[in-house]
Motif scaffolding. Structure first.
Motif, mmCIF file in Angstrom:
data_model
loop_
_atom_site.group_PDB
_atom_site.id
_atom_site.type_symbol
_atom_site.label_atom_id
_atom_site.label_comp_id
_atom_site.label_asym_id
_atom_site.label_seq_id
_atom_site.Cartn_x
_atom_site.Cartn_y
_atom_site.Cartn_z
ATOM 1 N N TRP A 1 0.835 -1.209 0.000
ATOM 2 C CA TRP A 1 0.000 0.000 0.000
ATOM 3 C C TRP A 1 0.869 1.258 0.000
ATOM 4 O O TRP A 1 0.607 2.198 -0.743
ATOM 5 N N LEU A 2 1.921 1.278 0.821
ATOM 6 C CA LEU A 2 2.831 2.426 0.837
ATOM 7 C C LEU A 2 3.493 2.620 -0.517
ATOM 8 O O LEU A 2 3.655 3.746 -1.004
ATOM 9 N N THR A 3 3.873 1.510 -1.141
ATOM 10 C CA THR A 3 4.504 1.587 -2.459
ATOM 11 C C THR A 3 3.536 2.131 -3.490
ATOM 12 O O THR A 3 3.906 2.954 -4.346
ATOM 13 N N LEU A 4 2.281 1.708 -3.418
ATOM 14 C CA LEU A 4 1.268 2.146 -4.371
ATOM 15 C C LEU A 4 0.967 3.633 -4.208
ATOM 16 O O LEU A 4 0.785 4.353 -5.195
ATOM 17 N N VAL A 5 0.922 4.101 -2.971
ATOM 18 C CA VAL A 5 0.679 5.524 -2.731
ATOM 19 C C VAL A 5 1.880 6.362 -3.169
ATOM 20 O O VAL A 5 1.724 7.483 -3.657
ATOM 21 N N THR A 6 3.067 5.810 -3.013
ATOM 22 C CA THR A 6 4.265 6.533 -3.440
ATOM 23 C C THR A 6 4.292 6.704 -4.951
ATOM 24 O O THR A 6 4.670 7.759 -5.457
ATOM 25 N N HIS A 7 3.884 5.672 -5.674
ATOM 26 C CA HIS A 7 3.795 5.783 -7.135
ATOM 27 C C HIS A 7 2.767 4.787 -7.648
ATOM 28 O O HIS A 7 2.913 3.596 -7.462
ATOM 29 N N TYR A 8 1.722 5.338 -8.290
ATOM 30 C CA TYR A 8 0.621 4.461 -8.682
ATOM 31 C C TYR A 8 0.979 3.537 -9.845
ATOM 32 O O TYR A 8 0.221 2.632 -10.174
ATOM 33 N N PHE A 9 2.146 3.697 -10.454
ATOM 34 C CA PHE A 9 2.602 2.714 -11.446
ATOM 35 C C PHE A 9 2.843 1.355 -10.798
ATOM 36 O O PHE A 9 2.998 0.351 -11.494
ATOM 37 N N THR A 10 2.878 1.308 -9.468
ATOM 38 C CA THR A 10 2.974 0.036 -8.758
ATOM 39 C C THR A 10 1.806 -0.877 -9.119
ATOM 40 O O THR A 10 1.889 -2.097 -8.946
ATOM 41 N N ALA A 11 0.720 -0.296 -9.618
ATOM 42 C CA ALA A 11 -0.434 -1.107 -10.026
ATOM 43 C C ALA A 11 -0.052 -2.141 -11.070
ATOM 44 O O ALA A 11 -0.681 -3.209 -11.153
ATOM 45 N N TYR A 12 0.975 -1.864 -11.870
ATOM 46 C CA TYR A 12 1.428 -2.855 -12.849
ATOM 47 C C TYR A 12 2.116 -4.044 -12.172
ATOM 48 O O TYR A 12 2.175 -5.136 -12.723
ATOM 49 N N PHE A 13 2.659 -3.795 -10.979
ATOM 50 C CA PHE A 13 3.405 -4.830 -10.271
ATOM 51 C C PHE A 13 2.492 -5.750 -9.464
ATOM 52 O O PHE A 13 2.808 -6.927 -9.267
ATOM 53 N N VAL A 14 1.360 -5.219 -9.006
ATOM 54 C CA VAL A 14 0.487 -5.973 -8.100
ATOM 55 C C VAL A 14 0.058 -7.313 -8.703
ATOM 56 O O VAL A 14 0.208 -8.358 -8.049
ATOM 57 N N PRO A 15 -0.488 -7.364 -9.940
ATOM 58 C CA PRO A 15 -0.871 -8.690 -10.479
ATOM 59 C C PRO A 15 0.320 -9.622 -10.643
ATOM 60 O O PRO A 15 0.179 -10.840 -10.509
ATOM 61 N N ALA A 16 1.499 -9.041 -10.921
ATOM 62 C CA ALA A 16 2.680 -9.870 -11.147
ATOM 63 C C ALA A 16 3.124 -10.589 -9.888
ATOM 64 O O ALA A 16 3.782 -11.638 -9.968
ATOM 65 N N THR A 17 2.776 -10.062 -8.715
ATOM 66 C CA THR A 17 3.186 -10.730 -7.473
ATOM 67 C C THR A 17 2.542 -12.098 -7.322
ATOM 68 O O THR A 17 2.993 -12.906 -6.505
ATOM 69 N N LEU A 18 1.519 -12.374 -8.104
ATOM 70 C CA LEU A 18 0.906 -13.700 -8.079
ATOM 71 C C LEU A 18 1.899 -14.767 -8.531
ATOM 72 O O LEU A 18 1.740 -15.954 -8.218
ATOM 73 N N GLY A 19 2.944 -14.352 -9.265
ATOM 74 C CA GLY A 19 3.970 -15.308 -9.687
ATOM 75 C C GLY A 19 4.696 -15.965 -8.533
ATOM 76 O O GLY A 19 5.292 -17.036 -8.689
ATOM 77 N N ALA A 20 4.641 -15.360 -7.339
ATOM 78 C CA ALA A 20 5.302 -15.947 -6.173
ATOM 79 C C ALA A 20 4.641 -17.237 -5.726
ATOM 80 O O ALA A 20 5.148 -17.911 -4.810
#
Length: 568
Positions: A179-198
């Motif tokens: 959440w902190l990362t997303l608020v810092t830069h909303y381009f983090t939204a591209y990373f959120v779905p990718a974390t499912l790879g874990a």
């Protein structure tokens, strides 16, 4: 194993751990030197001057403006506000926060690589991050990208721990960091779905999916208010139009992947790093720079082939020593954000894909790169593996040396904004009005404050004062067609008249983004100049080099002078 052999084995392990720790500490200190060296030698560029305005006005934002218009970086501005109260407002002071956060990122990413592949991979990762030109560049800039890297790295660490731990607290930590990362830069939204790879790291994949969805849903709900207040209005109002031109090629995706590697051909917007930047120093023959840029790509291909042929030792509980179980999730989390952004670019721009948002993939790329080097070195005999990994790292560091040397060797002359502000400090007085005909107001404010320039600095059109850091000429031309600019002109002319009637001076700053006046902003700038001449005001050149003009009261005995520096 006998007790004596056990003690000997434990001793060797302790020695190896101590050596690895010392190696990471040493590399981190060298990385800090590269990030802190000469931080104040370069003037702020436009975006950094916007940082100054946000931090200065953070606690008492003007009524006609809004901190949320930029829609990103709010945690950074809050953090930098406190930092500046301690260390001051110089270029070096502002940039030192980024340098510190970037330095702290080195051991965090090294620790993640160590969890995946052990001590040697941790040391390799520390070296890859510490000497990576892209990370060094953003570490030396008074912008939020170093904080973004830092928070992304922490999110990756918590995700890794959560993926193979039964404890829910790691998922809570991951959600908070995300959440902190997303608020810092909303381009983090591209990373959120990718974390499912874990999920490839998880021992219990059903539990992983369940907790991942709960964590991401909680982050989305908490982010929605900020997105509604800040991100969506900014996107609709042109806040993202700086990102790409309509003719940007989709082949830029290859450049985005290439930029993750040492000594690649960096995008031109990365001043001091790109060979295409006007302020880049050529410290080596062109053929050597080309070879240093291509070599990492060849190495990646060879290392990928070698890594897939090896079976690394069991490190994480879920991988079982399978190299693909480690490489697959890293590649998913690195490449998926870029692919998602490329798809979005087809919908919006059509091409949205160019600099800065591709940085969301860099931390994972760095971890994967270190793991790749570690696994590829295992093709060598047992005693030669450390030497093989060291040789690859040294070769990559040699490739990084050219862009890093270009960056650290740059000592450019004072910026146009500094020179203009110092000239204004010589000629302005309290009560004067300074009208900027473009977006120069934000760029000038920092240096005007430092130079002690007097007078009130405003923009024409006035709404440019609320668009910190935006260059949205297309929207302004639409306002010109709707006569919004003419309404604003009336207010500006009245302000000029009142200033002159009170016995103060009025200064015009020609558009530094379009000195010739033939660009798209020409009609807007000309509207004010022509209106002043029509009313009989004299518009004369005070300093042609700094493009400063003076407006004086109408003279009845001679025609108004035409400014040779004004757009035609």
């Amino acid at each position: 194993m006998s007790p004596a052999e056990q003690r000997k084995h434990v001793g060797r392990e302790d020695s190896a751990t101590t050596a690895a720790t010392l190696g990471i500490v040493t590399i981190t200190l060298l990385g800090a030197l590269l990030r802190f060296y000469g931080l104040g030698r370069r003037d702020f560029w436009f975006d950094e001057s916007c940082t100054f305005i946000y931090v200065r006005d953070l606690l008492h934002w003007p009524e006609d403006s809004n901190l949320f218009v930029e829609s990103t970086n709010l945690p950074y501005y809050v953090l930098l506000k406190g930092w500046s109260l301690i260390f001051g407002h110089s270029e070096a002071a502002y940039r030192s926060l980024s340098a510190l956060l970037a330095t702290l990122t080195i051991p965090i990413l090294a620790h993640v690589a160590g969890i995946l592949r052990g001590r040697r991979a941790a040391v390799i990762c520390a070296a890859v991050v510490a000497f990576h030109p892209l990370h060094i560049h953003y570490a030396r800039e008074a912008r939020a990208y170093a904080l973004w890297f830092f928070l992304l790295s922490i999110s990756i660490y918590f995700l890794l721990r959560a993926s193979w731990s039964a404890r829910a607290r790691w998922w809570m930590a991951f959600a908070a960091a995300l959440w902190l990362t997303l608020v810092t830069h909303y381009f983090t939204a591209y990373f959120v779905p990718a974390t499912l790879g874990a999920i490839f790291w998880a021992q219990d994949r059903r539990r992983f999916l369940r907790r991942w969805f709960v964590s991401v849903a909680a982050v989305a709900v908490l982010f929605l208010p900020y997105a509604w207040i800040a991100v969506l209005p900014a996107a609709g109002g042109g806040g993202n139009r700086w990102i790409a031109d309509r003719d940007t090629s989709l082949l830029a995706i290859l450049q985005s992947l290439w930029v993750m590697l040492p000594s690649a051909d960096y995008p031109a917007h990365l001043r001091g790093l790109s060979r295409h930047s006007p302020d880049t120093l050529l410290l080596a023959p062109a053929w050597l720079a080309q070879a240093a840029a291509v070599l990492p790509i060849v190495l990646v291909a060879l290392m990928g082939w070698a890594a897939l042929r090896t079976r690394a030792p069991k490190q994480m509980p879920s991988t079982g020593g399978d190299s693909r179980a480690v490489h697959a999730p890293l590649l998913i989390m690195a490449v998926a954000p870029l692919l998602l952004a490329a798809v979005y670019s087809l919908i919006v721009r059509p091409n949205y894909l160019v600099g800065r948002y591709d940085l969301v993939a860099w931390p994972v790329f760095s971890i994967w790169f270190a793991v790749l080097i570690h696994d590829a070195a295992r093709i060598a005999p047992m005693r030669g593996r450390a030497a093989a990994a060291t040789s690859i790292v040294i070769l990559l560091m040699a490739c990084s040396a050219l862009p890093v040397a270009r960056m650290l060797a740059l000592s450019p002359p004072p910026s146009f904004a500094r020179n203009r502000a110092e000239r204004l400090a010589q000629i302005t007085d309290t009560g004067d009005l300074i009208v900027s005909l473009s977006y120069d107001r934000d760029y000038l404010q920092y240096y005007m404050d430092r130079a002690g320039a007097c007078g009130k600095l405003v923009s024409f059109p006035s709404w440019l004062e609320t668009q910190v850091g935006w260059v949205d000429t297309e929207a302004d031309l639409q306002r010109l067609a709707r006569s919004d600019v003419r309404k604003d002109l009336a207010t500006q002319l009245e302000r000029i008249e009142q200033t002159l009637r009170a016995g103060h001076n009025v200064w015009l700053l020609a558009d530094s983004l379009d000195p010739s006046g033939t660009g798209p902003r020409g009609p807007i700038n000309n509207l004010l100049l022509q209106s002043l001449r029509t009313m009989g005001y004299n518009v004369t050149v005070v300093d042609p080099q700094e493009m400063i003009l003076a407006v004086t009261k109408p003279a009845s005995d001679h025609p108004a002078a035409e400014s040779p520096a004004s757009p035609r």
